[in-house]
Design an enzyme around this catalytic site. Structure first.
Site, short mmCIF file in Angstrom:
data_model
loop_
_atom_site.label_atom_id
_atom_site.label_comp_id
_atom_site.label_asym_id
_atom_site.label_seq_id
_atom_site.Cartn_x
_atom_site.Cartn_y
_atom_site.Cartn_z
N ASP A 155 0.81 -1.22 0.00
CA ASP A 155 0.00 0.00 0.00
C ASP A 155 0.84 1.27 0.00
OD1 ASP A 155 1.08 -0.18 2.49
OD2 ASP A 155 -0.81 -0.17 3.60
N CYS A 158 4.80 -0.28 2.74
CA CYS A 158 5.29 -1.63 3.04
C CYS A 158 6.62 -1.62 3.79
CB CYS A 158 5.38 -2.46 1.77
SG CYS A 158 6.47 -1.78 0.50
N HIS A 277 8.83 -4.29 -3.53
CA HIS A 277 8.00 -4.47 -2.34
C HIS A 277 8.86 -5.00 -1.21
CE1 HIS A 277 4.52 -5.37 0.11
NE2 HIS A 277 4.91 -6.62 0.22
#
Length: 293
Positions: A155, A158, A277
């Site tokens: 989002d 992270c 990520h």
């Protein structure tokens, strides 16, 4: 069409016959009226002549109107018949029309088929694509250290969420908002350590002071992704090393100067469609031991 014409001729012939019969009946009636009036009664004979003329005129008018009505009805019948024939011909030549309900069903079926195809493609890609390969490599690396990936939502927060999760293991309750705020404050107060590593994407020039200030404001006020610079700042803030495990490179450690157990993050290049990520880690669950117990 021939049946219509035959029916039309029959009706006209019947009407003509009836008219002849009515004329004969009228002539018989007139003859009876004449016989009833003496020839020497001029006054009554004159009246009789007028009455006869009136009766004949009325019958003539009546027959004329009936004949015209028959022709009009026949004409309308012809038009209706032609219209029906044309309509039938048009319908026969028209392609089959699909109802709106059927169109909706077909569209729904097509969308469902497309969705299933996308799912199938995604499943194939997940088994053979870069994401799957990366996940397998990371799982093997972590397993040697009795660790496994702990998923963190993608989002924009992270990296900070992964740090937050690791800090909980050390009984530290700093939130994502607090971590972002402290990171921005540290970077602003140590601008000379970070500014040389930030460049304008359009010009390639190093950030100006104003651009750097906005960069730090975005750390606090938006879901801007964090990277190596923010990790460097956090290691100094927490006075703790941070180790980043990667699939295709040796682990990267920032803040090695601090003699503490590192916070461990997993860096993934292919985890999501948007790219990079960060995940956290947790102790590897020994399934065999759990089953025995």
């Amino acid at each position: 069409m021939e049946a219509v014409l035959t029916e039309e001729l029959d009706e006209e012939e019947q009407l003509v016959r009836r008219h002849r019969k009515e004329k004969k009946e009228l002539q018989a009636k007139i003859q009876g009226m004449k016989n009833a009036v003496p020839k020497n009664d001029k006054k009554r004979r004159k009246q009789l002549t007028e009455d006869v003329a009136k009766l004949e005129a009325e019958m003539e008018q009546k027959h004329k109107e009936e004949l015209e009505q028959l022709k009009l009805t026949s004409k309308e019948s012809k038009i209706d018949s032609v219209a029906v024939n044309i309509s039938n011909l048009v319908l026969e030549n028209q392609p089959f029309r699909i109802s709106k309900a059927q169109k909706r069903r077909d569209k729904k079926a097509a969308l469902e088929k497309e969705r299933e195809e996308r799912i199938a493609e995604a499943e194939i890609e997940s088994l053979t694509g870069a994401r799957h390969v990366e996940s397998e490599k990371l799982a093997q690396i972590l397993a040697t250290r009795q660790l496994e990936i702990k998923q963190i939502p993608s989002d924009g927060h992270c990296m900070y969420r992964a740090i937050e999760d690791q800090l909980k293991e050390q009984d530290c309750s700093l939130t994502v908002a607090a971590l972002r705020c402290q990171t921005a404050d540290y970077m602003q107060s140590h601008m000379e350590d970070f500014l040389p590593f930030l460049t304008n994407a359009n010009t390639g020039d190093m950030y100006t002071s104003e651009e750097f200030r906005k960069y730090c404001d975005d750390i606090i006020n938006t879901a801007a992704w964090g990277g190596q610079l923010e990790l460097r700042a956090l290691s100094h803030i927490l006075r703790t090393p941070i180790e980043i495990i990667q699939a295709d490179s040796p682990p990267l450690v920032v803040g090695e100067e601090y003699p503490k157990n590192p916070l461990i993050l997993v860096y993934m290049r292919h985890a999501y469609g948007l790219g990079e990520h960060y995940n956290s880690v947790k102790r590897l669950v020994n399934t065999a031991s759990e089953n025995c117990s």
